[in-house]
Design an enzyme around this catalytic site. Structure first.
Site, PDB file in Angstrom:
ATOM      1  N   LYS A  44      60.599  11.714  96.404  1.00 13.83           N
ATOM      2  CA  LYS A  44      58.783  11.322  97.020  1.00 13.83           C
ATOM      3  C   LYS A  44      58.607  12.255  98.163  1.00 13.83           C
ATOM      4  CE  LYS A  44      61.138   6.964  96.153  1.00 13.83           C
ATOM      5  NZ  LYS A  44      61.978   5.546  96.496  1.00 13.83           N
ATOM      6  N   GLY A  45      59.746  12.810  99.307  1.00 16.14           N
ATOM      7  CA  GLY A  45      59.760  13.398  99.964  1.00 16.14           C
ATOM      8  C   GLY A  45      57.949  14.797 100.520  1.00 16.14           C
ATOM      9  N   GLU A 100      57.529  21.174  97.886  1.00 13.31           N
ATOM     10  CA  GLU A 100      58.216  20.594  98.178  1.00 13.31           C
ATOM     11  C   GLU A 100      58.295  19.996  99.314  1.00 13.31           C
ATOM     12  OE1 GLU A 100      61.398  19.289  97.492  1.00 13.31           O
ATOM     13  OE2 GLU A 100      62.746  19.934  96.610  1.00 13.31           O
ATOM     14  N   ASP A 101      58.426  19.246 100.135  1.00  7.11           N
ATOM     15  CA  ASP A 101      58.827  18.710 101.100  1.00  7.11           C
ATOM     16  C   ASP A 101      59.894  19.652 102.531  1.00  7.11           C
ATOM     17  OD1 ASP A 101      60.804  17.616 100.454  1.00  7.11           O
ATOM     18  OD2 ASP A 101      61.120  15.715 101.454  1.00  7.11           O
ATOM     19  N   ASP A 104      67.028  22.663 102.701  1.00  8.75           N
ATOM     20  CA  ASP A 104      67.151  22.852 103.575  1.00  8.75           C
ATOM     21  C   ASP A 104      68.481  23.673 103.146  1.00  8.75           C
ATOM     22  OD1 ASP A 104      69.106  21.954 105.310  1.00  8.75           O
ATOM     23  OD2 ASP A 104      69.469  20.042 104.639  1.00  8.75           O
ATOM     24  N   LYS A 132      64.935  25.311 106.477  1.00  8.46           N
ATOM     25  CA  LYS A 132      65.097  25.205 107.469  1.00  8.46           C
ATOM     26  C   LYS A 132      66.547  25.786 106.794  1.00  8.46           C
ATOM     27  CE  LYS A 132      66.307  20.451 108.513  1.00  8.46           C
ATOM     28  NZ  LYS A 132      67.696  19.357 107.937  1.00  8.46           N
ATOM     29  N   PHE A 153      67.415  16.911 111.662  1.00 12.97           N
ATOM     30  CA  PHE A 153      66.930  16.383 111.187  1.00 12.97           C
ATOM     31  C   PHE A 153      65.523  15.928 111.253  1.00 12.97           C
ATOM     32  CE2 PHE A 153      65.989  12.786 107.443  1.00 12.97           C
ATOM     33  CZ  PHE A 153      66.874  13.308 106.987  1.00 12.97           C
ATOM     34  N   VAL A 154      64.656  16.316 110.395  1.00  9.07           N
ATOM     35  CA  VAL A 154      63.136  15.076 110.362  1.00  9.07           C
ATOM     36  C   VAL A 154      62.907  14.940 109.913  1.00  9.07           C
ATOM     37  CG1 VAL A 154      62.389  17.694 111.535  1.00  9.07           C
ATOM     38  CG2 VAL A 154      62.738  17.514 109.164  1.00  9.07           C
ATOM     39  N   ASP A 160      62.065  11.083 104.975  1.00  9.61           N
ATOM     40  CA  ASP A 160      62.510   9.724 105.477  1.00  9.61           C
ATOM     41  C   ASP A 160      63.917   9.792 105.903  1.00  9.61           C
ATOM     42  OD1 ASP A 160      63.813  10.953 102.947  1.00  9.61           O
ATOM     43  OD2 ASP A 160      64.602   8.657 103.260  1.00  9.61           O
ATOM     44  N   ARG A 166      58.448   7.617 106.018  1.00  8.90           N
ATOM     45  CA  ARG A 166      57.667   8.391 105.530  1.00  8.90           C
ATOM     46  C   ARG A 166      55.766   8.740 105.537  1.00  8.90           C
ATOM     47  NH1 ARG A 166      60.669  10.536 101.554  1.00  8.90           N
ATOM     48  NH2 ARG A 166      62.020   9.314 100.102  1.00  8.90           N
TER      49      ARG A 166
HETATM   50  P1  IMP Z   1      68.170  20.843 100.033  1.00 16.42           P
HETATM   51  O1  IMP Z   1      68.391  20.543  98.521  1.00 16.42           O
HETATM   52  O2  IMP Z   1      69.508  20.593 100.369  1.00 16.42           O
HETATM   53  O3  IMP Z   1      67.949  22.111  99.551  1.00 16.42           O
HETATM   54  O4  IMP Z   1      67.430  19.290 100.184  1.00 16.42           O
HETATM   55  C1  IMP Z   1      66.389  19.197 100.216  1.00 16.42           C
HETATM   56  C2  IMP Z   1      65.480  17.958  99.709  1.00 16.42           C
HETATM   57  O5  IMP Z   1      66.591  16.935 100.797  1.00 16.42           O
HETATM   58  C3  IMP Z   1      64.156  17.694 101.013  1.00 16.42           C
HETATM   59  O6  IMP Z   1      63.166  17.740  99.570  1.00 16.42           O
HETATM   60  C4  IMP Z   1      64.127  15.873 101.195  1.00 16.42           C
HETATM   61  O7  IMP Z   1      63.611  15.190 100.681  1.00 16.42           O
HETATM   62  C5  IMP Z   1      65.350  16.337 101.829  1.00 16.42           C
HETATM   63  N1  IMP Z   1      65.726  16.686 103.083  1.00 16.42           N
HETATM   64  C6  IMP Z   1      66.372  18.137 104.017  1.00 16.42           C
HETATM   65  N2  IMP Z   1      66.295  17.603 105.171  1.00 16.42           N
HETATM   66  C7  IMP Z   1      65.673  17.086 105.428  1.00 16.42           C
HETATM   67  C8  IMP Z   1      65.346  16.965 106.523  1.00 16.42           C
HETATM   68  O8  IMP Z   1      65.354  17.219 107.640  1.00 16.42           O
HETATM   69  N3  IMP Z   1      65.069  15.245 106.757  1.00 16.42           N
HETATM   70  C9  IMP Z   1      64.390  14.755 105.336  1.00 16.42           C
HETATM   71  N4  IMP Z   1      64.517  15.168 104.307  1.00 16.42           N
HETATM   72  C10 IMP Z   1      65.414  16.201 104.810  1.00 16.42           C
HETATM   73 MG    MG Z   2      62.583  16.254  98.352  1.00 13.03          MG
END
Ligand code: IMP
Ligand code: MG
Length: 183
Positions: A44-45, A100-101, A104, A132, A153-154, A160, A166
């Site tokens: 949803k992000g 993507e939002d 990470d 990130k 963490f943002v 969210d 959100r």
């Molecule tokens: P990844 O698989 O670790 O790259 O995570 C990606 C997903 O985790 C993103 O699409 C976000 O929905 C969530 N996410 C990662 N970091 C943050 C953050 O700092 N704040 C909020 N959601 C995050």
């Molecule tokens: Mg996401």
């Protein structure tokens, strides 16, 4: 308490986000001129960013939505990626742009990319509002990135914490006591 009062500080305010989203839209419009790309919103992000980004593009686009996440209600990636809706038939032969939002650990986007590349897309690029890189575990990079952010963490602008914040229009970092409260 207002949402603003829960923030330790604002990392990116709405004006700065809007300027960058508008630049990204212009860049995508130039790179995809005549291609009618299929933009996929990773729910949803990304929904707030997605809504602004498509309106910053002045070429014909199509849109789809999918759910993929490696987070539960924690602030640390769970390591397990779940894809809820797949778009097999809709992506074949298309110029796909995954929106993507934030990237990470990179696990979510690496998983979705690998899956889509097997489904016969014409091309596949990743647009992420935030990156990130300090926490990367998979070897992925966004093709288009709005801002690089530090290891914090943002929340806000679609992102969210436990499904909250959100709808906060800026991107901020929560006060540490907000996390402690919900433990
Ligand atoms: P990844 O698989 O670790 O790259 O995570 C990606 C997903 O985790 C993103 O699409 C976000 O929905 C969530 N996410 C990662 N970091 C943050 C953050 O700092 N704040 C909020 N959601 C995050
Ligand atoms: Mg996401």
């Amino acid at each position: 308490m207002t949402m603003r009062e829960d923030m330790a500080y604002i990392l990116l305010d709405r004006e700065k986000i809007a300027r960058r989203v508008s630049e990204m839209g212009a860049l995508l419009s130039r790179d995809y001129a005549g291609k009618r790309p299929l933009l996929i919103c990773v729910l949803k992000g990304s929904v707030v960013f997605f809504a602004d980004l498509i309106r910053a593009m002045d070429i014909q686009v199509e849109m789809e939505f999918m759910t993929a996440s490696s987070y539960g209600s924690a602030t640390v990636s769970s390591g397990e990626v779940k894809v809820v809706s797949s778009l097999d038939d809709k992506i074949r032969g298309r110029n796909v742009i995954l929106v993507e939002d934030i990237i990470d650990s990179g696990r979510t986007i690496a998983f979705v990319k690998a899956d889509m590349l097997q489904k016969g897309v014409e091309s596949l690029k990743v647009v992420s509002l935030l990156d990130k890189p300090s926490r990367r575990e998979s070897d992925v990079k966004p093709d288009y990135c709005g801002f690089e952010v530090p290891d914090a963490f943002v929340v806000g602008y679609g992102l969210d914490y436990d499904q909250k914040y959100r709808n906060f229009p800026d991107i901020g970092v929560l006060k540490p006591e907000i996390y402690k409260k919900s433990c």
